[in-house]
Scaffold this motif. Structure first.
Motif, PDB file in Angstrom:
ATOM      1  N   GLU A 363      16.083   8.851   1.677  1.00 38.81           N
ATOM      2  CA  GLU A 363      14.768   8.308   0.620  1.00 38.81           C
ATOM      3  C   GLU A 363      15.139   7.787  -0.814  1.00 38.81           C
ATOM      4  N   SER A 364      16.236   7.409  -0.830  1.00 42.66           N
ATOM      5  CA  SER A 364      16.602   7.081  -2.286  1.00 42.66           C
ATOM      6  C   SER A 364      16.139   5.882  -2.851  1.00 42.66           C
ATOM      7  N   ASN A 365      15.368   4.961  -2.130  1.00 44.39           N
ATOM      8  CA  ASN A 365      15.001   3.653  -2.372  1.00 44.39           C
ATOM      9  C   ASN A 365      15.942   2.832  -3.308  1.00 44.39           C
ATOM     10  N   THR A 366      15.289   2.560  -4.538  1.00 42.75           N
ATOM     11  CA  THR A 366      16.401   1.518  -5.266  1.00 42.75           C
ATOM     12  C   THR A 366      17.717   2.256  -5.736  1.00 42.75           C
ATOM     13  N   SER A 367      17.901   3.579  -5.969  1.00 39.96           N
ATOM     14  CA  SER A 367      18.828   4.347  -6.148  1.00 39.96           C
ATOM     15  C   SER A 367      20.003   4.426  -5.245  1.00 39.96           C
ATOM     16  N   GLY A 368      19.767   4.025  -4.139  1.00 37.72           N
ATOM     17  CA  GLY A 368      20.400   3.992  -2.824  1.00 37.72           C
ATOM     18  C   GLY A 368      21.155   2.743  -2.681  1.00 37.72           C
ATOM     19  N   GLY A 389       7.989   3.022   5.941  1.00 37.94           N
ATOM     20  CA  GLY A 389       7.927   2.539   4.411  1.00 37.94           C
ATOM     21  C   GLY A 389       6.780   3.606   3.952  1.00 37.94           C
ATOM     22  N   ALA A 390       6.429   4.712   4.803  1.00 38.17           N
ATOM     23  CA  ALA A 390       5.203   5.523   3.988  1.00 38.17           C
ATOM     24  C   ALA A 390       5.983   6.730   3.210  1.00 38.17           C
ATOM     25  N   ILE A 391       6.153   6.489   1.808  1.00 36.88           N
ATOM     26  CA  ILE A 391       6.996   7.281   1.187  1.00 36.88           C
ATOM     27  C   ILE A 391       6.496   8.854   1.211  1.00 36.88           C
ATOM     28  N   GLU A 414      17.041  11.547  -2.313  1.00 33.66           N
ATOM     29  CA  GLU A 414      15.411  11.529  -2.539  1.00 33.66           C
ATOM     30  C   GLU A 414      15.090  10.800  -3.775  1.00 33.66           C
ATOM     31  N   SER A 415      14.321   9.941  -3.827  1.00 30.79           N
ATOM     32  CA  SER A 415      14.024   9.548  -5.335  1.00 30.79           C
ATOM     33  C   SER A 415      12.999  10.121  -5.901  1.00 30.79           C
ATOM     34  N   ASP A 416      12.885  10.143  -7.205  1.00 32.28           N
ATOM     35  CA  ASP A 416      11.857  10.958  -7.581  1.00 32.28           C
ATOM     36  C   ASP A 416      10.195  11.041  -7.533  1.00 32.28           C
ATOM     37  N   MET A 420       7.687  13.617  -5.146  1.00 29.55           N
ATOM     38  CA  MET A 420       6.640  14.137  -5.671  1.00 29.55           C
ATOM     39  C   MET A 420       5.343  14.290  -4.429  1.00 29.55           C
ATOM     40  N   TYR A 421       5.467  13.416  -3.351  1.00 33.25           N
ATOM     41  CA  TYR A 421       4.625  13.491  -2.285  1.00 33.25           C
ATOM     42  C   TYR A 421       4.717  14.810  -1.707  1.00 33.25           C
ATOM     43  N   THR A 422       5.784  15.000  -1.163  1.00 30.05           N
ATOM     44  CA  THR A 422       5.797  16.136  -0.124  1.00 30.05           C
ATOM     45  C   THR A 422       6.968  17.467  -0.634  1.00 30.05           C
ATOM     46  N   ASP A 442      16.617  10.843 -10.179  1.00 31.06           N
ATOM     47  CA  ASP A 442      15.587  10.827 -11.276  1.00 31.06           C
ATOM     48  C   ASP A 442      15.792   9.737 -12.324  1.00 31.06           C
ATOM     49  N   ASN A 443      15.199   8.591 -12.020  1.00 30.72           N
ATOM     50  CA  ASN A 443      15.282   7.255 -12.761  1.00 30.72           C
ATOM     51  C   ASN A 443      13.855   7.443 -13.323  1.00 30.72           C
ATOM     52  N   ARG A 444      12.965   8.211 -13.329  1.00 30.29           N
ATOM     53  CA  ARG A 444      11.641   8.331 -13.978  1.00 30.29           C
ATOM     54  C   ARG A 444      10.920   7.028 -13.994  1.00 30.29           C
ATOM     55  N   SER A 445      10.967   6.490 -12.801  1.00 29.66           N
ATOM     56  CA  SER A 445      10.331   5.309 -12.618  1.00 29.66           C
ATOM     57  C   SER A 445       9.999   5.041 -10.971  1.00 29.66           C
ATOM     58  N   TYR A 446       8.749   4.209 -10.732  1.00 28.55           N
ATOM     59  CA  TYR A 446       8.557   3.618  -9.812  1.00 28.55           C
ATOM     60  C   TYR A 446       9.365   2.271  -9.702  1.00 28.55           C
ATOM     61  N   ALA A 447      10.595   2.245  -9.525  1.00 25.78           N
ATOM     62  CA  ALA A 447      11.543   1.283  -9.800  1.00 25.78           C
ATOM     63  C   ALA A 447      11.162  -0.072  -8.931  1.00 25.78           C
ATOM     64  N   ILE A 448      11.182   0.579  -7.625  1.00 20.89           N
ATOM     65  CA  ILE A 448      10.990  -0.827  -6.895  1.00 20.89           C
ATOM     66  C   ILE A 448       9.743  -1.632  -7.040  1.00 20.89           C
ATOM     67  N   LEU A 449       8.773  -0.868  -7.707  1.00 17.45           N
ATOM     68  CA  LEU A 449       7.288  -1.577  -7.681  1.00 17.45           C
ATOM     69  C   LEU A 449       7.517  -2.550  -9.032  1.00 17.45           C
ATOM     70  N   ASN A 450       8.447  -2.222  -9.841  1.00 20.08           N
ATOM     71  CA  ASN A 450       8.602  -3.286 -10.862  1.00 20.08           C
ATOM     72  C   ASN A 450       9.528  -4.556 -10.319  1.00 20.08           C
ATOM     73  N   ASP A 470       5.588   3.938 -14.268  1.00 21.39           N
ATOM     74  CA  ASP A 470       6.416   4.779 -15.365  1.00 21.39           C
ATOM     75  C   ASP A 470       6.257   6.183 -15.000  1.00 21.39           C
ATOM     76  N   LEU A 471       7.134   7.006 -14.619  1.00 14.90           N
ATOM     77  CA  LEU A 471       7.311   8.259 -14.409  1.00 14.90           C
ATOM     78  C   LEU A 471       7.503   9.439 -15.713  1.00 14.90           C
ATOM     79  N   SER A 472       7.945   8.686 -16.840  1.00 16.65           N
ATOM     80  CA  SER A 472       8.450   9.442 -17.718  1.00 16.65           C
ATOM     81  C   SER A 472       7.414  10.295 -18.823  1.00 16.65           C
TER      82      SER A 472
HETATM   83  C1  LIG Z   1       2.497   6.702   1.455  1.00 14.20           C
HETATM   84  C2  LIG Z   1       2.872   5.342   0.472  1.00 14.20           C
HETATM   85  N1  LIG Z   1       2.050   5.418  -0.584  1.00 14.20           N
HETATM   86  C3  LIG Z   1       2.558   4.298  -1.696  1.00 14.20           C
HETATM   87  C4  LIG Z   1       3.457   3.451  -1.408  1.00 14.20           C
HETATM   88  C5  LIG Z   1       3.789   2.437  -2.097  1.00 14.20           C
HETATM   89  N2  LIG Z   1       5.107   2.618  -3.035  1.00 14.20           N
HETATM   90  C6  LIG Z   1       6.349   2.061  -2.554  1.00 14.20           C
HETATM   91  S1  LIG Z   1       7.515   2.264  -3.216  1.00 14.20           S
HETATM   92  C7  LIG Z   1       6.735   3.292  -4.485  1.00 14.20           C
HETATM   93  C8  LIG Z   1       7.630   4.117  -5.467  1.00 14.20           C
HETATM   94  C9  LIG Z   1       8.903   4.455  -5.216  1.00 14.20           C
HETATM   95  O1  LIG Z   1       9.160   5.043  -6.478  1.00 14.20           O
HETATM   96  P1  LIG Z   1      10.707   6.152  -6.185  1.00 14.20           P
HETATM   97  O2  LIG Z   1      10.371   6.963  -5.040  1.00 14.20           O
HETATM   98  O3  LIG Z   1      10.871   6.737  -7.486  1.00 14.20           O
HETATM   99  O4  LIG Z   1      11.658   5.019  -5.862  1.00 14.20           O
HETATM  100  P2  LIG Z   1      12.401   3.932  -6.755  1.00 14.20           P
HETATM  101  O5  LIG Z   1      11.588   2.902  -6.593  1.00 14.20           O
HETATM  102  O6  LIG Z   1      12.185   4.358  -8.412  1.00 14.20           O
HETATM  103  O7  LIG Z   1      13.725   3.945  -6.414  1.00 14.20           O
HETATM  104  C10 LIG Z   1       5.584   3.677  -4.045  1.00 14.20           C
HETATM  105  C11 LIG Z   1       4.272   4.160  -4.793  1.00 14.20           C
HETATM  106  C12 LIG Z   1       4.028   3.585  -0.231  1.00 14.20           C
HETATM  107  N3  LIG Z   1       5.148   2.843   0.322  1.00 14.20           N
HETATM  108  N4  LIG Z   1       3.888   4.708   0.695  1.00 14.20           N
END
Ligand SMILES: Cc1ncc(C[n+]2csc(CCOP(=O)(O)OP(=O)(O)O)c2C)c(N)n1
Length: 522
Positions: A363-368, A389-391, A414-416, A420-422, A442-450, A470-472
């Motif tokens: 669940e590394s999202n953009t850092s993966g 897709g539910a983080i 895991e991305s930061d 924090m969800y679970t 720990d990129n201190r960001s919801y980076a993918i949403l940017n 921003d998570l910083s």
């Molecule tokens: C349950 C749920 N809530 C909200 C979202 C919307 N969402 C998609 S990606 C994301 C942020 C991801 O940030 P992070 O896990 O730090 O990964 P990064 O984008 O920084 O790599 C959010 C809030 C989602 N996908 N699932």
């Protein structure tokens, strides 16, 4: 004569379900009490229902049989829904036990009364409320049989049914698998042997083990490419395993991957669509002129058809000749990285150190971004992904996978923001002494949403919009958070530090967390 709760647990154990990820309340107290009467059932306490449901998903993906969850009424089930959604998308078998008010108490509309059936229906392929104590064990066996079809089965258990004496054993012979699945094997074979560009799109059980071997045989006999869904439930990969190309998350990239295809055969996968709608872009990602063929009426059933289909295709197409289709990955590892700690150098460290038989939860999202390339030639391992897709899935999934496979190392990437969800999953890992190494990018960001801001055409968003991603502020202290739940942890800020910590964590048993500080990719 046993009470309902005792017969329920006995029924589950007899049907092969002996792990329960639990977060109980008053209506489940008789179930809790009955755990001492049926010692074969292993209860695992989770401090949030999203951890319990995610752990049940991780457990079944690895154990290849369902666990059960124990959830408290509608609100408990609701807290677990996001990870049940991910599990449904993974076709994972899970049996949810949801306690309910005693039948006579329901009309009083007590504070915890809610529409459990509606909540359960949103993710379950099978829902039942037991109204007769004598049927509880049989209902449990039916729930297990329904789950075994790759579905989520939810059994709602009124408190008085649990506490009443009169539980009976389930009759034997319940839940025999259904018969042959009709599907047009000839048409799919004709497509694959037509000489036109073709690919198999693998999902469900076809991305590992026997399913993957059969798919690779078909590819070698026909020259078809092997693709899989963007987020496979469990992809077997690494040196010596047939290489499967994952579809990209980005629609434009998928268009390039599928360009020129004339036949796309769905083997346990759904036809590719984009994750979201973007202005001016297609949602259906099947290219013009490409015919889509389904191997079975539903993804869950494809695994049952695949062996027979592989025999048929290889007989029709002759010997396996196309060795360039589905080649096995060659052994190779990146060098240990030095210098700056980035998503790329961290991926190199992971590729350099990944142990044989590792279970990677991603669940590394953009850092993966760099992980698939850096680990493609590592020793054989399993890769579990965020299917729905539910983080907030990674840490629970890793917890369940470690319960299922205590002798295999589990690496949770895991991305930061998602962590924090679970994060309460760490406490369960400490309590059960599970061999999970968690790396928090720990990129201190919801980076993918940017990135998504740009993709949806809202790129001109101002400071307040960017601040919301921003998570910083304040900085999250993952070392302290892990320590507070009994998991030792360390922070890494250079590639050398990260590599050394990862090597030690993978060698030592028990849980460990590395706070891997990286710049955001977006
Ligand atoms: C349950 C749920 N809530 C909200 C979202 C919307 N969402 C998609 S990606 C994301 C942020 C991801 O940030 P992070 O896990 O730090 O990964 P990064 O984008 O920084 O790599 C959010 C809030 C989602 N996908 N699932």
């Amino acid at each position: 004569m046993p009470n309902g709760a005792q017969s329920l647990i006995r029924g589950l154990v007899d049907a092969g379900v002996d792990v329960c990820f639990a977060n109980p309340g008053t209506s489940e107290m008789h179930f809790v009490a009955a755990l001492d009467d049926v010692p074969e059932m292993r209860p695992v306490l989770c401090l949030f229902e999203g951890v319990a449901t995610g752990a049940a998903d991780g457990y079944a993906r690895m154990a290849e049989r369902p666990a059960c969850t124990l959830l408290h009424l509608g609100p408990g089930l609701a807290n677990g829904l996001a990870n049940l959604h991910n599990a449904r998308r993974a076709h994972t078998p899970i049996v949810n036990l949801v306690g309910d008010h005693a039948l006579g108490h329901k009309p009083l509309d007590a504070p915890l009364e809610s529409d459990i059936d509606a909540l359960a229906g949103s993710v379950s392929g099978w829902v039942r409320r037991t109204r007769d104590v004598g049927e509880l064990a049989a209902d449990a066996a039916e729930a297990v049989a329904a789950a075994a079809e790759g579905r989520i089965a939810t059994l709602i258990v009124p408190a008085d049914i649990s506490w009443t004496d009169g539980g009976k054993a389930a009759p034997t012979g319940l839940g025999a698998p259904s018969g042959t699945i009709p599907c047009d094997i000839e048409a799919v074979t004709a497509a694959l042997t037509s000489g036109e560009p073709a690919a198999l799109l693998l999902g469900a059980d076809a991305t590992r083990g026997r399913g993957l071997e059969d798919a690779a045989r078909i590819a070698r006999a026909t020259g078809a490419r092997l693709l899989c869904e963007t987020f496979p439930a469990r992809l077997e990969r690494g040196a010596g395993v047939p290489e499967v190309e994952r579809l990209s998350y980005l629609g434009d990239a998928v268009a390039a991957q599928l360009a020129g295809l004339r036949h796309l055969v769905l083997v346990g996968a759904s036809s590719p669509v984009s994750f979201f709608a973007y202005p001016g872009k297609p949602g259906d990602l099947v290219p013009e002129g490409c015919q889509v063929h389904a191997l079975a009426p539903s993804p869950e059933q494809a695994a049952r058809v695949l062996p027979m289909f592989a025999r048929h295709v290889t007989r029709q197409a002759g010997p396996e000749t196309a060795t360039d289709a589905a080649p096995e990955a060659a052994p190779r590892r990146p060098a240990r990285p030095t210098g700056a700690l980035t998503a790329e150098s961290a991926a190199d460290a992971i590729g350099a150190l990944l142990p044989e038989g590792a279970i990677v939860v991603d669940e590394s999202n953009t850092s993966g971004l760099w992980l698939p390339g850096a680990t493609a030639g590592a020793p054989r391992h399993d890769w579990l992904t965020l299917t729905g897709g539910a983080i907030g899935q990674g840490m629970p999934l890793a917890t369940g996978a470690a319960v299922a496979c205590p002798r295999r190392p589990v690496l949770c990437l895991e991305s930061d923001g998602s962590a924090m969800y679970t994060m309460q999953a760490l406490w369960t890992q400490a309590r059960e002494n599970l061999n999970v190494t968690t790396v928090v990018f720990d990129n201190r960001s919801y980076a993918i949403l940017n990135l998504e801001l740009q993709q949806v055409g809202a790129a001109a968003a101002g400071e307040r919009a960017r601040d919301l991603l921003d998570l910083s502020r304040p900085e999250l202290d993952f070392v302290a958070l892990a320590g507070g739940m009994g998991v030792p942890a360390a922070k890494a800020t250079t590639a050398e530090e990260f590599t050394a910590q990862l090597e030690r964590a993978l060698a030592d048993p028990g849980p460990y967390l590395i706070d891997c500080v990286v710049p955001p990719m977006v």
